[in-house]
Design an enzyme around this catalytic site. Structure first.
Site, mmCIF file in Angstrom:
data_model
loop_
_atom_site.group_PDB
_atom_site.id
_atom_site.type_symbol
_atom_site.label_atom_id
_atom_site.label_comp_id
_atom_site.label_asym_id
_atom_site.label_seq_id
_atom_site.Cartn_x
_atom_site.Cartn_y
_atom_site.Cartn_z
ATOM 1 N N THR A 152 1.382 6.864 0.371
ATOM 2 C CA THR A 152 0.436 5.746 0.275
ATOM 3 C C THR A 152 -0.032 5.525 -1.160
ATOM 4 O O THR A 152 -0.002 6.460 -1.971
ATOM 5 C CB THR A 152 -0.808 6.045 1.151
ATOM 6 O OG1 THR A 152 -1.659 4.898 1.180
ATOM 7 C CG2 THR A 152 -1.612 7.219 0.632
ATOM 8 N N SER A 193 0.812 -1.228 0.000
ATOM 9 C CA SER A 193 0.000 0.000 0.000
ATOM 10 C C SER A 193 0.839 1.269 0.000
ATOM 11 O O SER A 193 0.338 2.348 0.347
ATOM 12 C CB SER A 193 -0.987 0.009 1.157
ATOM 13 O OG SER A 193 -0.283 -0.041 2.352
ATOM 14 N N THR A 223 -3.091 7.159 9.709
ATOM 15 C CA THR A 223 -3.251 6.034 8.794
ATOM 16 C C THR A 223 -4.632 5.427 9.013
ATOM 17 O O THR A 223 -5.148 5.442 10.124
ATOM 18 C CB THR A 223 -2.129 4.991 8.995
ATOM 19 O OG1 THR A 223 -2.355 3.872 8.121
ATOM 20 C CG2 THR A 223 -2.059 4.467 10.411
ATOM 21 N N GLY A 224 -5.214 4.910 7.936
ATOM 22 C CA GLY A 224 -6.539 4.302 8.051
ATOM 23 C C GLY A 224 -7.467 4.813 6.966
ATOM 24 O O GLY A 224 -7.020 5.150 5.867
ATOM 25 N N THR A 243 -0.213 2.236 4.951
ATOM 26 C CA THR A 243 0.365 3.553 4.645
ATOM 27 C C THR A 243 1.508 3.882 5.596
ATOM 28 O O THR A 243 1.417 3.586 6.778
ATOM 29 C CB THR A 243 -0.748 4.620 4.839
ATOM 30 O OG1 THR A 243 -1.638 4.501 3.768
ATOM 31 C CG2 THR A 243 -0.199 6.027 4.900
ATOM 32 N N ARG A 301 -9.629 9.246 -6.820
ATOM 33 C CA ARG A 301 -9.922 9.410 -5.386
ATOM 34 C C ARG A 301 -8.652 9.840 -4.630
ATOM 35 O O ARG A 301 -7.572 9.289 -4.829
ATOM 36 C CB ARG A 301 -10.440 8.087 -4.826
ATOM 37 C CG ARG A 301 -10.722 8.083 -3.315
ATOM 38 C CD ARG A 301 -9.558 7.524 -2.534
ATOM 39 N NE ARG A 301 -9.875 7.409 -1.110
ATOM 40 C CZ ARG A 301 -8.976 7.186 -0.159
ATOM 41 N NH1 ARG A 301 -7.700 7.084 -0.470
ATOM 42 N NH2 ARG A 301 -9.332 7.088 1.092
HETATM 43 C C1 SD4 Z 1 -6.071 6.615 2.497
HETATM 44 N N1 SD4 Z 1 -5.242 6.893 4.743
HETATM 45 O O1 SD4 Z 1 -5.769 6.767 1.323
HETATM 46 C C2 SD4 Z 1 -4.971 6.248 3.477
HETATM 47 C C3 SD4 Z 1 -4.879 4.763 3.564
HETATM 48 C C4 SD4 Z 1 -4.199 4.278 4.795
HETATM 49 O O2 SD4 Z 1 -3.708 2.663 6.245
HETATM 50 O O3 SD4 Z 1 -3.620 5.001 5.564
HETATM 51 N N2 SD4 Z 1 -4.269 3.055 5.097
HETATM 52 O O4 SD4 Z 1 -7.225 6.706 2.907
#
Ligand code: SD4
Length: 323
Positions: free
Chosen positions: A201, A79, A234-235, A183, A211
């Site tokens: 990321t 990722s 992250t998330g 990420t 997006r």
């Molecule tokens: C996103 N926050 O593109 C990032 C993805 C991520 O752990 O952090 N995943 O939404």
């Protein structure tokens, strides 16, 4: 804004002690030296590389950038950067941002394709232009102008995963399985009150083309202010962007909270405004200018492991959960 010559002043111990006396900053003795704090398991080699660059004479921004390049270059990290999972049309689109707490200045790129080190391009946006964010084709053309080599970012493994997803008539859309949430977010201090933040990321696997998540947005995926500290996240960026997570954490620290309290406060606020957020995939890291750290996640389902490099020791730790 912190003038550059004041930073040179910081380099002298006597100067720092004098400034501390003037501004009420902690004395030199209370600084712990450089600290690197990153999200997830791949944060560990990233921190180690950052520490090596810093010890070798690089600036804190050099260290952060080179540290984040490690997972970007690693095809096993699915990722971030090369090997990151693609969008719904099979194209890898990368997001990254970097922020310098001295200049209060960020640089970022969104939906960048065919360039494996978006954090390095983001840094050049910050340093070579008056802009903060470049997207898509414009970001790509800027990267070429800066000398980056275009290349495919799909690996045989990521291509196969996309083909399998596409071939499955019941395929899940616009999200990915929790194991793939990796990420990299990094915050760091040089031990003299200077802080930086960076994030890189490939975003959500199988996302709608174009997006953009929270990671490349200043105030969301990154924020750094030498008067207070730095944060990253992250998330689920579609959720977290609505809470401007990183700036919110830094502003809570500015009101006197520790980095850990500030992270928890953000999570509590998210649940207070919408109880459904307690099931959200949200994790944050923070550091103040004294190198004290915080790391927190919302729940068990998305349990943040983070990496800390401090005093020459590199370790992996588990964050505190709100729920
Ligand atoms: C996103 N926050 O593109 C990032 C993805 C991520 O752990 O952090 N995943 O939404």
């Amino acid at each position: 804004m912190e003038p550059v010559d004041r930073r040179s002043f910081f380099k002298s111990v006597a100067g720092t002690a004098a400034l501390a006396a003037v501004e009420g900053r902690p004395s030199w003795a209370s600084y712990a030296g450089p600290v690197f704090l990153s999200t997830w398991l791949h944060g560990k080699p990233a921190n180690e590389r950052a520490a090596e660059v810093f010890k070798g004479g690089g600036s804190l921004l050099d260290a952060l950038e080179k540290g984040i390049n490690v997972p970007e270059n690693d095809p096993a990290v699915t990722s971030v950067g090369y090997g990151g999972l693609p969008n719904a049309e099979g194209v890898v689109e990368l997001d990254a941002a970097i922020m310098d707490g001295t200049r209060h200045r960020a640089g970022s790129v969104c939906s960048l394709h065919m360039i494996k080190n978006p954090i390095s391009v983001a840094r050049l946006v910050m340093e070579k232009t008056r802009h903060t964010t470049l997207v898509g084709e414009g970001a790509f053309r800027f990267a070429l102008k800066m000398g980056f080599e275009p290349r495919t970012l799909l690996t045989p493994e990521s291509l196969k995963k996309w083909q399998d997803w596409k071939a499955n008539p019941q395929h899940e859309t616009f999200w990915l399985t929790p194991e793939n949430h990796d990420t990299i977010g990094m915050v760091a201090t040089d031990g003299t009150g200077h802080v930086v933040s960076g994030c890189s990321t490939s975003g959500l696997a199988w996302k709608i083309p174009g997006r953009v998540g929270d990671s490349p947005l200043a105030g969301c995926g990154v924020f750094a202010d030498d008067n207070v500290g730095a944060a990253s996240a992250t998330g689920d960026g579609d959720l977290m962007t609505n809470y401007c997570t990183s700036v919110s954490i830094v502003h809570t620290m500015a009101r006197g909270a520790s980095p850990q309290e500030a992270c928890m406060e953000l999570l509590r606020h998210m649940v207070k405004t919408d109880p459904k957020n307690k099931d959200g995939e949200v994790a944050v890291i923070a550091m103040n200018t004294r190198g004290e750290i915080g790391a927190a996640c919302m729940n068990n389902r998305f349990h943040l492991k983070y990496a800390l490099w401090r005093n020459g020791a590199s370790q992996l730790l588990e964050s505190i959960k709100l729920i």
